[in-house]
Design an enzyme around this catalytic site. Structure first.
Site, PDB file in Angstrom:
ATOM      1  N   ASP A  39       0.838  -1.207   0.000  1.00 22.09           N
ATOM      2  CA  ASP A  39       0.000   0.000   0.000  1.00 22.09           C
ATOM      3  C   ASP A  39       0.872   1.256   0.000  1.00 22.09           C
ATOM      4  O   ASP A  39       1.978   1.262   0.539  1.00 22.09           O
ATOM      5  CB  ASP A  39      -0.895  -0.022   1.258  1.00 22.09           C
ATOM      6  CG  ASP A  39      -2.011   1.007   1.168  1.00 22.09           C
ATOM      7  OD1 ASP A  39      -2.300   1.507   0.056  1.00 22.09           O
ATOM      8  OD2 ASP A  39      -2.596   1.323   2.219  1.00 22.09           O
ATOM      9  N   ASN A  41       1.331   3.434  -2.934  1.00 18.09           N
ATOM     10  CA  ASN A  41       1.932   3.864  -4.208  1.00 18.09           C
ATOM     11  C   ASN A  41       1.463   5.260  -4.618  1.00 18.09           C
ATOM     12  O   ASN A  41       2.259   6.074  -5.097  1.00 18.09           O
ATOM     13  CB  ASN A  41       1.567   2.882  -5.335  1.00 18.09           C
ATOM     14  CG  ASN A  41       2.150   1.505  -5.128  1.00 18.09           C
ATOM     15  OD1 ASN A  41       2.973   1.306  -4.247  1.00 18.09           O
ATOM     16  ND2 ASN A  41       1.723   0.554  -5.926  1.00 18.09           N
ATOM     17  N   HIS A  76       2.977   3.256  -8.787  1.00 17.66           N
ATOM     18  CA  HIS A  76       2.839   1.824  -9.104  1.00 17.66           C
ATOM     19  C   HIS A  76       4.103   1.336  -9.820  1.00 17.66           C
ATOM     20  O   HIS A  76       4.601   0.243  -9.543  1.00 17.66           O
ATOM     21  CB  HIS A  76       1.616   1.586  -9.994  1.00 17.66           C
ATOM     22  CG  HIS A  76       0.304   1.971  -9.344  1.00 17.66           C
ATOM     23  ND1 HIS A  76      -0.010   1.614  -8.054  1.00 17.66           N
ATOM     24  CD2 HIS A  76      -0.767   2.680  -9.811  1.00 17.66           C
ATOM     25  CE1 HIS A  76      -1.221   2.078  -7.755  1.00 17.66           C
ATOM     26  NE2 HIS A  76      -1.703   2.730  -8.802  1.00 17.66           N
ATOM     27  N   ARG A 126      -5.583  -1.846   8.369  1.00 16.36           N
ATOM     28  CA  ARG A 126      -6.764  -2.506   7.788  1.00 16.36           C
ATOM     29  C   ARG A 126      -6.314  -3.777   7.087  1.00 16.36           C
ATOM     30  O   ARG A 126      -5.188  -3.846   6.610  1.00 16.36           O
ATOM     31  CB  ARG A 126      -7.397  -1.625   6.692  1.00 16.36           C
ATOM     32  CG  ARG A 126      -8.256  -0.494   7.133  1.00 16.36           C
ATOM     33  CD  ARG A 126      -8.996   0.072   5.914  1.00 16.36           C
ATOM     34  NE  ARG A 126      -8.094   0.610   4.909  1.00 16.36           N
ATOM     35  CZ  ARG A 126      -7.522   1.812   4.969  1.00 16.36           C
ATOM     36  NH1 ARG A 126      -7.758   2.593   5.997  1.00 16.36           N
ATOM     37  NH2 ARG A 126      -6.717   2.214   4.006  1.00 16.36           N
ATOM     38  N   LEU A 179      10.765 -20.921  -4.024  1.00 14.73           N
ATOM     39  CA  LEU A 179       9.657 -20.057  -3.582  1.00 14.73           C
ATOM     40  C   LEU A 179       8.465 -20.132  -4.535  1.00 14.73           C
ATOM     41  O   LEU A 179       8.653 -20.171  -5.763  1.00 14.73           O
ATOM     42  CB  LEU A 179      10.164 -18.600  -3.561  1.00 14.73           C
ATOM     43  CG  LEU A 179       9.124 -17.534  -3.209  1.00 14.73           C
ATOM     44  CD1 LEU A 179       8.851 -17.520  -1.711  1.00 14.73           C
ATOM     45  CD2 LEU A 179       9.564 -16.145  -3.678  1.00 14.73           C
ATOM     46  N   GLU A 193     -12.000  -4.638  -5.631  1.00 12.63           N
ATOM     47  CA  GLU A 193     -12.470  -3.261  -5.443  1.00 12.63           C
ATOM     48  C   GLU A 193     -11.661  -2.272  -6.292  1.00 12.63           C
ATOM     49  O   GLU A 193     -12.142  -1.182  -6.625  1.00 12.63           O
ATOM     50  CB  GLU A 193     -12.376  -2.868  -3.956  1.00 12.63           C
ATOM     51  CG  GLU A 193     -13.362  -3.606  -3.049  1.00 12.63           C
ATOM     52  CD  GLU A 193     -13.051  -5.088  -2.817  1.00 12.63           C
ATOM     53  OE1 GLU A 193     -11.868  -5.489  -2.909  1.00 12.63           O
ATOM     54  OE2 GLU A 193     -14.005  -5.862  -2.563  1.00 12.63           O
TER      55      GLU A 193
HETATM   56  C1  FPP Z   1      -1.954   0.270  -3.377  1.00 10.92           C
HETATM   57  O1  FPP Z   1      -1.480   1.578  -3.418  1.00 10.92           O
HETATM   58  C2  FPP Z   1      -1.371  -0.519  -4.463  1.00 10.92           C
HETATM   59  C3  FPP Z   1      -2.083  -1.040  -5.495  1.00 10.92           C
HETATM   60  C4  FPP Z   1      -3.528  -0.886  -5.632  1.00 10.92           C
HETATM   61  C5  FPP Z   1      -1.435  -1.799  -6.591  1.00 10.92           C
HETATM   62  C6  FPP Z   1      -0.160  -2.506  -6.261  1.00 10.92           C
HETATM   63  C7  FPP Z   1       0.585  -2.660  -7.518  1.00 10.92           C
HETATM   64  C8  FPP Z   1       1.920  -2.652  -7.658  1.00 10.92           C
HETATM   65  C9  FPP Z   1       2.859  -2.616  -6.546  1.00 10.92           C
HETATM   66  C10 FPP Z   1       2.528  -2.666  -9.012  1.00 10.92           C
HETATM   67  C11 FPP Z   1       2.085  -3.797  -9.864  1.00 10.92           C
HETATM   68  C12 FPP Z   1       2.377  -5.111  -9.262  1.00 10.92           C
HETATM   69  C13 FPP Z   1       2.800  -6.198  -9.937  1.00 10.92           C
HETATM   70  C14 FPP Z   1       3.000  -7.468  -9.244  1.00 10.92           C
HETATM   71  C15 FPP Z   1       3.097  -6.154 -11.368  1.00 10.92           C
HETATM   72  P1  FPP Z   1      -2.498   2.773  -3.589  1.00 10.92           P
HETATM   73  O2  FPP Z   1      -2.586   3.102  -5.034  1.00 10.92           O
HETATM   74  O3  FPP Z   1      -3.817   2.428  -2.963  1.00 10.92           O
HETATM   75  O4  FPP Z   1      -1.767   3.909  -2.797  1.00 10.92           O
HETATM   76  P2  FPP Z   1      -2.415   5.038  -1.854  1.00 10.92           P
HETATM   77  O5  FPP Z   1      -3.089   4.327  -0.712  1.00 10.92           O
HETATM   78  O6  FPP Z   1      -1.250   5.837  -1.436  1.00 10.92           O
HETATM   79  O7  FPP Z   1      -3.367   5.798  -2.703  1.00 10.92           O
END
Ligand code: FPP
Length: 264
Positions: free
Chosen positions: A42, A44, A60, A217, A154, A90
């Site tokens: 979480d 990004n 991301h 959460r 793994l 979601e």
């Molecule tokens: C949550 O951060 C993250 C995601 C919804 C996507 C996670 C994806 C990656 C790490 C990249 C792609 C992964 C792979 C395996 C190719 P958020 O966007 O909800 O961040 P925020 O809470 O700061 O808004």
């Protein structure tokens, strides 16, 4: 008590360790490593914003480096499984451009990381409602799963279009179908049997659940499987999560007293 360093033999980890990483490695108890680690990646979007970038996709994209490093670390520690929450059911409600960019990143990851997954003996699997993914992404996913299927180290499990309630409902439907066809009576359904109807039961329940970005959460992640997982919340945002953070989380896990509801 002297603690030997875990046997690190995977090719991508031949690079020198930083002094901090070596210190953390030497503190780990190799006999008490978690078998299965699950991570809610979480932060990004906040990471991109903190760098003055208007588009969340930059976060991301930076998060991919953390995915690679977490996978290398888990493989090097010879963990059994690493489950990463990459896209929730979601998440389909996000803006179309963000979803498209995330799927593009996933496609790139599935092609670009194949060689390294094989070099590190990592088997790729996926949990969730994979039929929701666009055909191209499904095709690349199936190819990478197939290309890595005989690896014995793994298991990297990507949770894609994943929601724990939906997974539990799918398992409940399976049990009901078995009851309808006479294969199973209601009295025969036990928690152990129900577990086997969920996605990838062979991975076992996560011993350690990590969430980055400081949020407290579970966000509809592995609700059944985390009944007795140890929860470690890391303040750093996912793109900043590096090997020392992973090792620190495992050290926190090793300091816990797991009683599974019993007493010592
Ligand atoms: C949550 O951060 C993250 C995601 C919804 C996507 C996670 C994806 C990656 C790490 C990249 C792609 C992964 C792979 C395996 C190719 P958020 O966007 O909800 O961040 P925020 O809470 O700061 O808004």
């Amino acid at each position: 008590m002297s603690v030997s360093r875990p046997n690190i033999a995977t090719p991508t980890l031949r690079e020198p360790f930083s002094a901090e990483e070596s210190r953390l490695f030497s503190q780990l108890d190799p006999a008490r490593l978690p078998r299965h680690v699950a991570i809610i990646m979480d932060g990004n979007g906040r990471w991109a914003k903190s760098k003055g970038m208007a588009a969340r996709i930059f976060g991301h994209r930076a998060g991919i480096d953390s995915v690679r490093e977490a996978t290398r670390t888990a493989a090097a520690l010879r963990l059994h499984a690493l489950t990463l929450y990459a896209f929730s059911k979601e998440n389909w409600s996000r803006p179309t451009a963000e979803i498209a960019a995330l799927m593009e990143l996933l496609d790139q990851f599935l092609v670009q990381e194949r060689a390294e997954l094989n070099d590190n003996n990592v088997r790729l699997v996926a949990s969730g409602e994979l039929e929701d993914l666009r055909p191209r992404t499904r095709e690349l996913l199936e190819e990478t799963i197939s290309l890595t299927s005989s690896n014995t180290g793994l298991t990297l499990n990507l949770a894609l279009s994943y929601g724990a309630r939906a997974e539990i409902v799918r398992a409940a439907r399976r049990a009901m179908e078995m009851a309808r066809s006479g294969e199973l009576s209601p009295e025969e359904l036990t928690p152990e049997l129900f577990s086997r109807m969920l996605d990838h039961p062979e991975l076992g329940d996560p011993d350690l659940l990590i969430r980055t970005s400081g949020e407290l959460r579970v966000s509809n992640f592995l609700l059944w499987q985390i009944a007795y997982s140890e929860f470690v919340v890391v303040a750093k945002l996912w793109p900043d999560f590096r090997r020392p953070d992973f090792l620190e989380a495992i050290l926190q896990y090793q300091a816990r007293d797991r009683r599974f509801g019993g007493v010592r």
